[in-house]
Scaffold this active site. Structure first.
Site, PDB file in Angstrom:
ATOM      1  N   ARG A  87      20.040 -26.998  -4.911  1.00 47.73           N
ATOM      2  CA  ARG A  87      19.961 -27.567  -5.868  1.00 47.73           C
ATOM      3  C   ARG A  87      19.348 -29.267  -5.309  1.00 47.73           C
ATOM      4  O   ARG A  87      19.054 -29.577  -6.609  1.00 47.73           O
ATOM      5  CB  ARG A  87      20.978 -27.803  -7.309  1.00 47.73           C
ATOM      6  CG  ARG A  87      21.259 -26.695  -8.268  1.00 47.73           C
ATOM      7  CD  ARG A  87      20.000 -25.332  -8.480  1.00 47.73           C
ATOM      8  NE  ARG A  87      20.411 -24.531  -9.842  1.00 47.73           N
ATOM      9  CZ  ARG A  87      20.681 -24.145 -10.596  1.00 47.73           C
ATOM     10  NH1 ARG A  87      20.830 -25.690 -11.435  1.00 47.73           N
ATOM     11  NH2 ARG A  87      20.823 -23.097 -10.959  1.00 47.73           N
ATOM     12  N   ASP A 122      13.574 -19.366  -9.351  1.00 43.56           N
ATOM     13  CA  ASP A 122      15.387 -19.146  -9.753  1.00 43.56           C
ATOM     14  C   ASP A 122      15.336 -18.095  -9.664  1.00 43.56           C
ATOM     15  O   ASP A 122      14.384 -17.348  -9.778  1.00 43.56           O
ATOM     16  CB  ASP A 122      15.117 -19.708 -11.633  1.00 43.56           C
ATOM     17  CG  ASP A 122      16.432 -19.828 -12.446  1.00 43.56           C
ATOM     18  OD1 ASP A 122      17.073 -21.075 -11.859  1.00 43.56           O
ATOM     19  OD2 ASP A 122      16.737 -18.791 -12.538  1.00 43.56           O
ATOM     20  N   TYR A 142      24.277 -12.042 -16.666  1.00 43.13           N
ATOM     21  CA  TYR A 142      22.421 -12.926 -17.598  1.00 43.13           C
ATOM     22  C   TYR A 142      21.865 -10.848 -18.642  1.00 43.13           C
ATOM     23  O   TYR A 142      21.888 -11.719 -19.586  1.00 43.13           O
ATOM     24  CB  TYR A 142      21.428 -13.505 -16.624  1.00 43.13           C
ATOM     25  CG  TYR A 142      22.523 -14.900 -16.391  1.00 43.13           C
ATOM     26  CD1 TYR A 142      22.300 -15.729 -17.434  1.00 43.13           C
ATOM     27  CD2 TYR A 142      22.098 -15.369 -14.679  1.00 43.13           C
ATOM     28  CE1 TYR A 142      22.577 -16.663 -16.942  1.00 43.13           C
ATOM     29  CE2 TYR A 142      23.544 -16.468 -15.095  1.00 43.13           C
ATOM     30  CZ  TYR A 142      23.194 -17.473 -15.553  1.00 43.13           C
ATOM     31  OH  TYR A 142      23.525 -18.381 -14.858  1.00 43.13           O
TER      32      TYR A 142
HETATM   33  O1  CP3 Z   1      18.743 -25.041  -5.076  1.00 42.14           O
HETATM   34  C1  CP3 Z   1      17.175 -25.144  -5.326  1.00 42.14           C
HETATM   35  O2  CP3 Z   1      16.994 -26.354  -5.150  1.00 42.14           O
HETATM   36  C2  CP3 Z   1      16.303 -24.608  -5.564  1.00 42.14           C
HETATM   37  C3  CP3 Z   1      15.777 -24.086  -6.494  1.00 42.14           C
HETATM   38  C4  CP3 Z   1      16.456 -23.348  -6.980  1.00 42.14           C
HETATM   39  C5  CP3 Z   1      17.179 -23.161  -9.231  1.00 42.14           C
HETATM   40  N1  CP3 Z   1      18.012 -22.534  -9.446  1.00 42.14           N
HETATM   41  C6  CP3 Z   1      15.957 -24.562  -9.389  1.00 42.14           C
HETATM   42  C7  CP3 Z   1      16.634 -24.462 -11.096  1.00 42.14           C
HETATM   43  C8  CP3 Z   1      18.106 -22.352  -7.296  1.00 42.14           C
HETATM   44  C9  CP3 Z   1      18.844 -22.075  -6.098  1.00 42.14           C
HETATM   45  C10 CP3 Z   1      18.247 -21.572  -8.426  1.00 42.14           C
HETATM   46  C11 CP3 Z   1      19.789 -20.589  -8.513  1.00 42.14           C
HETATM   47  C12 CP3 Z   1      19.949 -20.144  -9.936  1.00 42.14           C
HETATM   48  N2  CP3 Z   1      19.650 -19.982 -10.769  1.00 42.14           N
HETATM   49  C13 CP3 Z   1      21.716 -20.117  -9.701  1.00 42.14           C
HETATM   50  C14 CP3 Z   1      22.706 -19.832  -8.750  1.00 42.14           C
HETATM   51  C15 CP3 Z   1      22.835 -21.759  -8.115  1.00 42.14           C
HETATM   52  C16 CP3 Z   1      23.644 -22.075  -9.167  1.00 42.14           C
HETATM   53  O3  CP3 Z   1      23.190 -22.939  -9.577  1.00 42.14           O
HETATM   54  O4  CP3 Z   1      25.010 -21.639  -9.407  1.00 42.14           O
HETATM   55  C17 CP3 Z   1      21.799 -19.394 -11.083  1.00 42.14           C
HETATM   56  C18 CP3 Z   1      23.074 -19.224 -11.558  1.00 42.14           C
HETATM   57  C19 CP3 Z   1      20.468 -20.765 -11.931  1.00 42.14           C
HETATM   58  C20 CP3 Z   1      20.430 -20.236 -13.545  1.00 42.14           C
HETATM   59  C21 CP3 Z   1      19.523 -20.800 -14.151  1.00 42.14           C
HETATM   60  N3  CP3 Z   1      18.666 -21.684 -13.851  1.00 42.14           N
HETATM   61  C22 CP3 Z   1      21.105 -22.151 -14.714  1.00 42.14           C
HETATM   62  C23 CP3 Z   1      22.118 -21.849 -14.965  1.00 42.14           C
HETATM   63  C24 CP3 Z   1      20.050 -23.012 -14.975  1.00 42.14           C
HETATM   64  C25 CP3 Z   1      20.080 -24.656 -15.401  1.00 42.14           C
HETATM   65  C26 CP3 Z   1      19.805 -24.814 -16.645  1.00 42.14           C
HETATM   66  C27 CP3 Z   1      20.116 -26.406 -17.219  1.00 42.14           C
HETATM   67  O5  CP3 Z   1      19.074 -26.737 -17.759  1.00 42.14           O
HETATM   68  O6  CP3 Z   1      21.591 -26.375 -17.310  1.00 42.14           O
HETATM   69  C28 CP3 Z   1      18.937 -22.645 -14.332  1.00 42.14           C
HETATM   70  C29 CP3 Z   1      17.705 -23.815 -14.602  1.00 42.14           C
HETATM   71  C30 CP3 Z   1      17.137 -24.513 -13.344  1.00 42.14           C
HETATM   72  N4  CP3 Z   1      17.023 -23.193 -12.518  1.00 42.14           N
HETATM   73  C31 CP3 Z   1      16.640 -25.666 -12.730  1.00 42.14           C
HETATM   74  C32 CP3 Z   1      16.543 -25.344 -11.954  1.00 42.14           C
HETATM   75  C33 CP3 Z   1      16.128 -26.611 -11.033  1.00 42.14           C
HETATM   76  C34 CP3 Z   1      16.766 -26.927 -14.043  1.00 42.14           C
HETATM   77  C35 CP3 Z   1      15.474 -26.439 -14.685  1.00 42.14           C
HETATM   78  C36 CP3 Z   1      14.462 -27.561 -15.303  1.00 42.14           C
HETATM   79  O7  CP3 Z   1      14.468 -28.586 -14.268  1.00 42.14           O
HETATM   80  O8  CP3 Z   1      13.973 -27.748 -16.659  1.00 42.14           O
END
Ligand code: CP3
Length: 355
Positions: free
Chosen positions: A38, A87, A162
């Protein structure tokens, strides 16, 4: 140094000798490589600026935006690898699953998958479903030069959680009900997801990703016997699908102290470790022949420079005798992290490990 031979022919060699790829292959390194799960995302003001008014899933489908967001942490922190901005639910969206990523919540699935009839909605993923991935990675490899790009996907269990729950879940009750209550349907669901995940990773590697990480973030909810029986075969299938490319494969989960050995058995080259198990103990649990990645508690970054350095030093010391070590956090960067603390941490690990 010869090119990496993959099914589609030789891959670019520019990044072959980077510290990150060398550590993944358990070769000697000039310094311990560092990247952060992230690293591309909300901790960066420049990320929030380019994302303004653009929904998360839409931003994953715009190659120019994906390339810019992927590059932001590389420019700012001097990390040793970039991770492709996307994602884990993107391939599911691409095959027509009705889902969205809700800010502050995470992925939400309109109609959860719980029956055999639902399984038919999980069709094969083809490269034509995700042209934006190929295009964005093309832009990125041109820009990144020597810095390797890590592709990634969600592992079958975490994707299933999910899809079956319909959204994020604390106890995974619907998921576990399916796993314990209808083992054949569960096995078929995970096998389907392994096919889709394998296809998603192949597209990223063919486009130029020089390593891949499989995120099984929520698999720590399982006991080892259940993991072995109900999850390991599907994750192993994903690693086998991309094995012919010869790029390093990383396998990561949270709360997986009891599963580390089995996660190694699933076939990855590198096992990710969260902050609950010291790196030397993790190496003992995983066994020889694997590199490890980890494992600073992301919350340490809120404790001030002195504490960050002391805890990072502990990680480096515990990892000193590993066959290969990639420094990372034990889970993703928390959104309110001070980006300067991350930049200083990269600098510290580089300097300290080069001594
Ligand atoms: O690592 C990186 O920088 C690459 C980008 C990345 C994202 N998601 C971008 C994202 C990666 C590798 C992921 C993987 C991901 N997504 C996982 C596995 C990694 C982990 O953290 O365990 C999981 C479980 C997800 C599912 C998911 N997508 C979650 C739990 C969330 C967060 C929700 C929230 O808003 O708190 C997302 C959304 C997401 N994916 C964001 C980002 C930057 C946030 C959305 C935003 O910026 O508006």
């Amino acid at each position: 140094m010869s090119a990496i031979a993959g099914p589609s022919g030789p891959q670019p060699t520019a990044t072959y000798d980077s510290a990150f790829l060398r550590a993944c292959r358990r070769e000697s390194v000039p310094h311990t490589p560092v990247w952060f799960m992230r690293q591309a995302g909300r901790s960066l003001p420049e990320y929030r600026k380019v994302r303004e008014g653009i929904p998360m899933l839409e931003s994953c489908m715009r190659p120019d935006l994906v390339a810019e967001i992927t590059l932001q942490p590389v420019r700012r922190h001097n990390v040793d690898a970039a991770i492709y901005f996307s994602d884990i639910v993107v391939p599911l969206k691409a095959i027509g699953i009705d889902l969205d990523i809700k800010p502050g919540v995470g992925p939400v699935v309109e109609n959860p998958i719980r029956t055999r009839a639902d399984l038919a909605r999980l069709r094969d993923l083809t490269p034509e479903d995700i042209p934006y991935v190929t295009e964005a990675i093309g832009l990125l490899t041109a820009e990144l030069g020597e810095t390797p790009l890590i592709g990634f996907a969600g592992a079958p269990f975490t994707l299933a959680s999910y899809l079956v729950e319909g959204g994020p879940s604390r106890n995974h009750e619907h998921t576990k009900a399916l796993m314990y209550g209808d083992p054949q349907l569960w096995a078929d669901l995970l096998d389907r997801l392994a096919e889709i995940t394998g296809a998603f990773l192949k597209v990223q590697i063919e486009a130029g990703a020089s390593a891949v990480q499989l995120f099984d973030s929520w698999v720590g909810a399982l006991a080892p016997a259940d993991y072995r029986r109900s999850v390991l075969p599907a994750s192993a299938k994903v690693f086998e699908a991309v094995a012919p490319y010869g790029v390093p494969r990383i396998h990561f989960g949270v709360g997986t102290g009891e599963l580390l050995g089995l996660m190694g058995e699933a076939g990855a080259d590198v096992v990710g470790v969260d902050w609950r198990v010291p790196m030397n103990e993790a190496a003992r649990r995983v066994g020889p022949g694997k590199a490890l990645q980890g494992n600073l508690d992301p919350a340490v970054l809120f404790a001030g420079q002195e504490a960050v350095e002391a805890k990072a030093c502990e990680v480096l010391s515990a990892a000193a005798d590993l066959e290969g070590h990639i420094f990372n956090l034990g889970h993703g960067v928390l959104p309110s992290t001070d980006p300067d603390a991350l930049t200083r941490l990269v600098e510290y690990v580089h300097t300290q490990s080069a001594l």
